[in-house]
Design a protein around this motif. Sequence first.
Motif, PDB file in Angstrom:
ATOM      1  N   PRO A  63       8.547  13.632  -9.600  1.00  0.00           N
ATOM      2  CA  PRO A  63       8.103  13.467  -8.212  1.00  0.00           C
ATOM      3  C   PRO A  63       8.059  12.021  -7.740  1.00  0.00           C
ATOM      4  CG  PRO A  63       6.721  15.062  -9.342  1.00  0.00           C
ATOM      5  CD  PRO A  63       7.580  14.419 -10.388  1.00  0.00           C
ATOM      6  N   ASN A  64       7.722  11.076  -8.640  1.00  0.00           N
ATOM      7  CA  ASN A  64       7.586   9.679  -8.234  1.00  0.00           C
ATOM      8  C   ASN A  64       8.919   9.039  -7.846  1.00  0.00           C
ATOM      9  OD1 ASN A  64       8.050   9.888 -11.218  1.00  0.00           O
ATOM     10  ND2 ASN A  64       8.233   7.668 -11.036  1.00  0.00           N
ATOM     11  N   LEU A  65      10.035   9.692  -8.163  1.00  0.00           N
ATOM     12  CA  LEU A  65      11.350   9.152  -7.812  1.00  0.00           C
ATOM     13  C   LEU A  65      11.793   9.555  -6.410  1.00  0.00           C
ATOM     14  CD1 LEU A  65      13.350   9.903 -11.113  1.00  0.00           C
ATOM     15  CD2 LEU A  65      12.108   7.815 -10.497  1.00  0.00           C
ATOM     16  N   LEU A  66      11.121  10.522  -5.806  1.00  0.00           N
ATOM     17  CA  LEU A  66      11.609  11.179  -4.596  1.00  0.00           C
ATOM     18  C   LEU A  66      11.052  10.559  -3.313  1.00  0.00           C
ATOM     19  CD1 LEU A  66      11.239  14.826  -5.908  1.00  0.00           C
ATOM     20  CD2 LEU A  66      13.348  13.490  -5.780  1.00  0.00           C
ATOM     21  N   LYS A  67      11.947  10.308  -2.367  1.00  0.00           N
ATOM     22  CA  LYS A  67      11.585   9.802  -1.042  1.00  0.00           C
ATOM     23  C   LYS A  67      12.279  10.667   0.013  1.00  0.00           C
ATOM     24  CE  LYS A  67       9.699   6.006  -2.829  1.00  0.00           C
ATOM     25  NZ  LYS A  67       8.251   5.724  -2.768  1.00  0.00           N
ATOM     26  N   VAL A  68      11.555  11.027   1.061  1.00  0.00           N
ATOM     27  CA  VAL A  68      12.157  11.778   2.161  1.00  0.00           C
ATOM     28  C   VAL A  68      12.615  10.793   3.229  1.00  0.00           C
ATOM     29  CG1 VAL A  68      11.781  13.486   3.982  1.00  0.00           C
ATOM     30  CG2 VAL A  68      10.748  13.816   1.726  1.00  0.00           C
ATOM     31  N   LEU A  69      13.903  10.864   3.548  1.00  0.00           N
ATOM     32  CA  LEU A  69      14.463   9.964   4.556  1.00  0.00           C
ATOM     33  C   LEU A  69      15.534  10.703   5.331  1.00  0.00           C
ATOM     34  CD1 LEU A  69      14.748   7.089   5.781  1.00  0.00           C
ATOM     35  CD2 LEU A  69      16.463   6.626   4.010  1.00  0.00           C
ATOM     36  N   HIS A  70      15.307  10.893   6.635  1.00  0.00           N
ATOM     37  CA  HIS A  70      16.323  11.510   7.483  1.00  0.00           C
ATOM     38  C   HIS A  70      17.415  10.478   7.727  1.00  0.00           C
ATOM     39  CE1 HIS A  70      13.475  14.610   7.796  1.00  0.00           C
ATOM     40  NE2 HIS A  70      12.747  14.099   8.774  1.00  0.00           N
ATOM     41  N   ILE A  71      18.614  10.775   7.284  1.00  0.00           N
ATOM     42  CA  ILE A  71      19.712   9.822   7.395  1.00  0.00           C
ATOM     43  C   ILE A  71      19.965   9.474   8.857  1.00  0.00           C
ATOM     44  CG2 ILE A  71      21.593  11.495   7.537  1.00  0.00           C
ATOM     45  CD1 ILE A  71      21.545   8.276   5.422  1.00  0.00           C
ATOM     46  N   GLY A  72      20.407   8.251   9.110  1.00  0.00           N
ATOM     47  CA  GLY A  72      20.528   7.766  10.476  1.00  0.00           C
ATOM     48  C   GLY A  72      21.866   8.059  11.129  1.00  0.00           C
ATOM     49  N   THR A  73      21.969   7.607  12.350  1.00  0.00           N
ATOM     50  CA  THR A  73      23.228   7.608  13.085  1.00  0.00           C
ATOM     51  C   THR A  73      23.193   6.401  14.025  1.00  0.00           C
ATOM     52  OG1 THR A  73      24.795   8.972  14.328  1.00  0.00           O
ATOM     53  CG2 THR A  73      22.478   9.085  15.006  1.00  0.00           C
ATOM     54  N   SER A  74      24.213   6.248  14.823  1.00  0.00           N
ATOM     55  CA  SER A  74      24.313   5.062  15.675  1.00  0.00           C
ATOM     56  C   SER A  74      23.927   5.376  17.118  1.00  0.00           C
ATOM     57  CB  SER A  74      25.746   4.512  15.642  1.00  0.00           C
ATOM     58  OG  SER A  74      25.885   3.459  16.573  1.00  0.00           O
TER      59      SER A  74
END
Length: 343
Positions: A158-169
């Motif tokens: 669990p300590n390796l996991l990050k939630v990140l919504h990938i971006g766009t331009s």
Amino acid sequence: MSRTKEKNLKENLYFIMFHKWKYLWAIFCSKFYSVSASKSIEKLVYVAREKDKEWIFGAKVRRLSKYSSLNAETYFHDKLRNLPKADGYFYIYQNYFCRCIRSTPSVLRKKNVVMFTHPNWSKKYSKTHVVWCLNKADVIICLNSEIKTTLIEIGVKPNLLKVLHIGTSSTFFYNHNRSHGVVGFCSSFHVRKNPDLMLDIVKNLPERTFYLIGRNWELYEKFDELLSLPNFKYYNDVAYESYPDLYNEIDVFVSPSLLEGGPVPILEAMMSNCVPVASKTGYCTDLIKHGENGFLFEVDATYAEVIPLIEKAYALKANIRETVLPYTWENCSKTIDGYFLNS
């Protein structure tokens, strides 16, 4: 023994016999390379395959590296070999990290950030195989909270996991005023993209025009039927640079997928002020507030349930673009830089 336990046992045996020894050898070889200093990232490499260049993965790594505050570059190689020397590596897809451990053991002595797009297990890259490798990374990016939960359940630390919504331009994809535009889809062909639902929607909404931006749809067994429909137009393997102008012609964007990490085109379409009508998978439930900036439906919905939502989307007056402006490549890249500097 239950079928699940039997399957897991076979999967584990296959991994041990045919793949694990390669990683153990890589780990041994990695001991002969130096370790990056704790917070010293003088060079960062974003890794993808050569054939990703003109598709979404290629666009992601180019833009993320462009907006990095670190000394970052992209590297494309179909065999994922001969990686440039660097202090950190970013892998746009989880299986790429597995392959690079074997081809370039020195990466194990550096910082590794891996993007997990969605579960896509196969005989070669089984759940056992991929989870074992993921636990060797420094950070694993989950595109939505559901993926994070799934990975924890199957054994990722669990300590390796990050939630990140990938971006766009927000500049490449520009705002357009909706009026009488078309209904759009965008994806390469996979069964998980729910092609039968797409076909049913196009067939049963003849008064609307539909665009499909994608590639490999000739592999769909009913593609000839889809292509023959008078209200349907296929943009086959067009350059990514043409996407903004195509989105400018789309007022309602439909994503019928059965399984997604993103999907990235939803965010691109919303940044272009298209109204999304999407299945409840990936980060759609995070980005879309039903009835406010788009509409959501169950992954097993029929065309009879989706078509009314498309018509409601045409009546929606909201500024969709404003709701996704925080999700830019710049902000996403800044967050990833932090993972390398602080992991």
